[in-house]
Design a protein around this motif. Sequence first.
Motif, PDB file in Angstrom:
ATOM      1  N   MET A   2       0.801  -1.216   0.000  1.00  0.00           N
ATOM      2  CA  MET A   2       0.000   0.000   0.000  1.00  0.00           C
ATOM      3  C   MET A   2       0.840   1.276   0.000  1.00  0.00           C
ATOM      4  N   LEU A   3       2.089   1.146   0.463  1.00  0.00           N
ATOM      5  CA  LEU A   3       2.943   2.330   0.560  1.00  0.00           C
ATOM      6  C   LEU A   3       3.657   2.679  -0.743  1.00  0.00           C
ATOM      7  N   SER A   4       3.656   1.777  -1.708  1.00  0.00           N
ATOM      8  CA  SER A   4       4.438   1.981  -2.934  1.00  0.00           C
ATOM      9  C   SER A   4       4.205   3.337  -3.589  1.00  0.00           C
ATOM     10  N   PRO A   5       2.940   3.784  -3.770  1.00  0.00           N
ATOM     11  CA  PRO A   5       2.738   5.084  -4.410  1.00  0.00           C
ATOM     12  C   PRO A   5       2.913   6.279  -3.473  1.00  0.00           C
ATOM     13  N   ALA A   6       3.197   6.025  -2.188  1.00  0.00           N
ATOM     14  CA  ALA A   6       3.269   7.112  -1.209  1.00  0.00           C
ATOM     15  C   ALA A   6       4.693   7.452  -0.805  1.00  0.00           C
ATOM     16  N   LEU A   7       5.684   6.823  -1.429  1.00  0.00           N
ATOM     17  CA  LEU A   7       7.072   7.021  -0.999  1.00  0.00           C
ATOM     18  C   LEU A   7       7.525   8.470  -1.169  1.00  0.00           C
ATOM     19  N   VAL A   8       7.138   9.081  -2.275  1.00  0.00           N
ATOM     20  CA  VAL A   8       7.524  10.481  -2.505  1.00  0.00           C
ATOM     21  C   VAL A   8       6.849  11.386  -1.481  1.00  0.00           C
ATOM     22  N   THR A   9       5.593  11.106  -1.162  1.00  0.00           N
ATOM     23  CA  THR A   9       4.879  11.876  -0.142  1.00  0.00           C
ATOM     24  C   THR A   9       5.579  11.748   1.208  1.00  0.00           C
ATOM     25  N   MET A  10       6.039  10.554   1.533  1.00  0.00           N
ATOM     26  CA  MET A  10       6.748  10.336   2.795  1.00  0.00           C
ATOM     27  C   MET A  10       8.058  11.114   2.823  1.00  0.00           C
ATOM     28  N   GLU A  11       8.755  11.154   1.704  1.00  0.00           N
ATOM     29  CA  GLU A  11       9.994  11.946   1.623  1.00  0.00           C
ATOM     30  C   GLU A  11       9.701  13.411   1.941  1.00  0.00           C
ATOM     31  N   ARG A  12       8.641  13.933   1.345  1.00  0.00           N
ATOM     32  CA  ARG A  12       8.307  15.353   1.513  1.00  0.00           C
ATOM     33  C   ARG A  12       7.852  15.650   2.939  1.00  0.00           C
ATOM     34  N   GLU A  13       6.961  14.849   3.477  1.00  0.00           N
ATOM     35  CA  GLU A  13       6.390  15.145   4.791  1.00  0.00           C
ATOM     36  C   GLU A  13       7.378  14.921   5.925  1.00  0.00           C
ATOM     37  N   LEU A  14       8.341  14.019   5.726  1.00  0.00           N
ATOM     38  CA  LEU A  14       9.345  13.756   6.770  1.00  0.00           C
ATOM     39  C   LEU A  14      10.671  14.454   6.475  1.00  0.00           C
ATOM     40  N   ASP A  15      10.706  15.229   5.393  1.00  0.00           N
ATOM     41  CA  ASP A  15      11.925  15.935   4.984  1.00  0.00           C
ATOM     42  C   ASP A  15      13.101  14.955   4.906  1.00  0.00           C
ATOM     43  N   ALA A  16      12.874  13.868   4.175  1.00  0.00           N
ATOM     44  CA  ALA A  16      13.862  12.792   4.086  1.00  0.00           C
ATOM     45  C   ALA A  16      14.290  12.583   2.640  1.00  0.00           C
ATOM     46  N   THR A  17      15.357  11.828   2.469  1.00  0.00           N
ATOM     47  CA  THR A  17      15.831  11.483   1.133  1.00  0.00           C
ATOM     48  C   THR A  17      15.158  10.189   0.668  1.00  0.00           C
ATOM     49  N   ALA A  18      15.260   9.931  -0.624  1.00  0.00           N
ATOM     50  CA  ALA A  18      14.671   8.712  -1.185  1.00  0.00           C
ATOM     51  C   ALA A  18      15.328   7.467  -0.588  1.00  0.00           C
ATOM     52  N   SER A  19      16.644   7.525  -0.371  1.00  0.00           N
ATOM     53  CA  SER A  19      17.350   6.365   0.182  1.00  0.00           C
ATOM     54  C   SER A  19      16.939   6.108   1.632  1.00  0.00           C
ATOM     55  N   GLU A  20      16.669   7.158   2.387  1.00  0.00           N
ATOM     56  CA  GLU A  20      16.227   6.981   3.778  1.00  0.00           C
ATOM     57  C   GLU A  20      14.853   6.314   3.834  1.00  0.00           C
ATOM     58  N   ILE A  21      13.953   6.745   2.977  1.00  0.00           N
ATOM     59  CA  ILE A  21      12.625   6.125   2.935  1.00  0.00           C
ATOM     60  C   ILE A  21      12.724   4.689   2.436  1.00  0.00           C
ATOM     61  N   ALA A  22      13.592   4.477   1.455  1.00  0.00           N
ATOM     62  CA  ALA A  22      13.790   3.122   0.938  1.00  0.00           C
ATOM     63  C   ALA A  22      14.291   2.189   2.030  1.00  0.00           C
ATOM     64  N   SER A  23      15.115   2.698   2.930  1.00  0.00           N
ATOM     65  CA  SER A  23      15.643   1.859   4.016  1.00  0.00           C
ATOM     66  C   SER A  23      14.530   1.396   4.953  1.00  0.00           C
ATOM     67  N   THR A  24      13.485   2.214   5.118  1.00  0.00           N
ATOM     68  CA  THR A  24      12.367   1.795   5.974  1.00  0.00           C
ATOM     69  C   THR A  24      11.563   0.686   5.313  1.00  0.00           C
ATOM     70  N   GLN A  25      11.519   0.688   3.982  1.00  0.00           N
ATOM     71  CA  GLN A  25      10.870  -0.404   3.263  1.00  0.00           C
ATOM     72  C   GLN A  25      11.695  -1.685   3.379  1.00  0.00           C
ATOM     73  N   THR A  26      13.004  -1.522   3.235  1.00  0.00           N
ATOM     74  CA  THR A  26      13.899  -2.675   3.309  1.00  0.00           C
ATOM     75  C   THR A  26      13.817  -3.353   4.671  1.00  0.00           C
ATOM     76  N   VAL A  27      13.760  -2.555   5.735  1.00  0.00           N
ATOM     77  CA  VAL A  27      13.731  -3.151   7.072  1.00  0.00           C
ATOM     78  C   VAL A  27      12.437  -3.930   7.289  1.00  0.00           C
ATOM     79  N   PHE A  28      11.342  -3.479   6.690  1.00  0.00           N
ATOM     80  CA  PHE A  28      10.080  -4.224   6.822  1.00  0.00           C
ATOM     81  C   PHE A  28      10.199  -5.602   6.192  1.00  0.00           C
TER      82      PHE A  28
END
Length: 471
Positions: free
Chosen positions: A34-60
């Motif tokens: 469910m999060l696949s289309p929301a990764l960019v939104t998560m980057e923006r709202e958490l002021d994070a980089t794409a690699s940081e958000i990707a790491s949260t997916q990897t840990v799951f």
Amino acid sequence: MTNQTDAVRTRSSVVSLMIALLAACLAFQLNASMLSPALVTMERELDATASEIASTQTVFFTAAALFTLFLPRLGDLIGRRRVLVGMLVVMAVGCVVAALATNVPMLFIGRLIQGVSGPVVPLCLIMLRAAVVDPKVYGTLLGVVTAVNGGIAGGDALLGGYLATNHGFASIFWTMGGVAVGAALVVRFLAPETMAEDRPRMDWWGSLLLVISVGSMLVALNELGKLADADLILVIVLAVVAVVSFVSFWKLEGRLDHPLVSIPQLKQRATWALSATSLLTLSGIFAIMNGVVPALAQDSSMNLGMSAEEVSLWILMPYALAGLLMGPLSGRLAATVGYRTMLRIGLGGTIVVLGLMVANVETASRLVLLLLSVAVGITYAGIGNIMLNGLGVVLSPKERPGSLPGLNTGAINLGAGLSFVVIYAAQTSFASESAGAGAGYVAALVTGAVVLVGALIFSMFIPKPVHAELR
């Protein structure tokens, strides 16, 4: 009259169980996709980089793979319904943590907690096996459960995109949490409790060593996936840890009276041939359908230039829908045609489709990509994937039903990680300014097909699940 009453009661209990199992699988699938289309939104709202958000997916996904190694076996010993309900409740807690996240570390912790839900599908299949004796009925229902795990025809991703766009990424986690709580209640009140007949103490030391071994390998594969940016020293250290841990696991299991997985079982074809087939199957196809084909569709130099939304509509949704529709039919056929035969049909068909993709790399036809994506959805998602998961259950020893599904699912997750290393390495090696981007895509597709040929060869060693087939 009594026999008719018993039959009605049996059908009613199976329907109730299926409602519970599908609710649990739906809850897990939302966490995975469910999060696949929301990764960019998560980057923006958490002021994070794409690699940081990707790491949260990897840990799951890493946590999900590791908990799968031992929780199905724990379900054998203390109750499968109890463990499944517990996983769903913990998943809901992780959703709340992630929904309240104000930074990446907090989101990371939330996704880690959600990863406890990793064994939902294998545990559901074991519970179904305990309740349904008839091979034809079990095969059909197995196909339904596993097909849902393959994706809800893209509807989960569409809902995630809508929620992220209109209500922020936190709304997705609140939705996931609500579904998880609902699923936990449904499982608690509709699913019967089942356990293994023999219930010794849990082999926690063996579980720990196996988790360290597989976890180290998964992290090493993730690091290798960075290709030129990979830390090779870290990869070597993790590989050494993985090997040493597995050797220690092997020696420990040989000394215990009630191991997590016995040495004789590890040596059986049902274990090593199935695990190798699962590993190679995922290695050959996972990155193709989740990376290479969507990238090909969006590559303007290949004369397609689709948007991300168009990729979902033309490739990912048809692929998932084809698998969802084919799953119950292939499960039903497995009982009569044979699980191994259906698996080989799925693998062989997928190899043929990858060959057709190679022949059509230079085409600018969206229709061709659509048809080939549907074909892979049928051969892999609707047949191959169903058979791999089903064989993990029907080949399990009666005294240890949760052991083989755990090992097999671990091999599946390792294969998914290895796929991005192998397939992208081939693509990067052959793509160049002189050869053009097309050469890289061809290399990736050919590599995937070759790896799948290896899976097809190993599938020849998988033994026949005698009690799950009618002939």
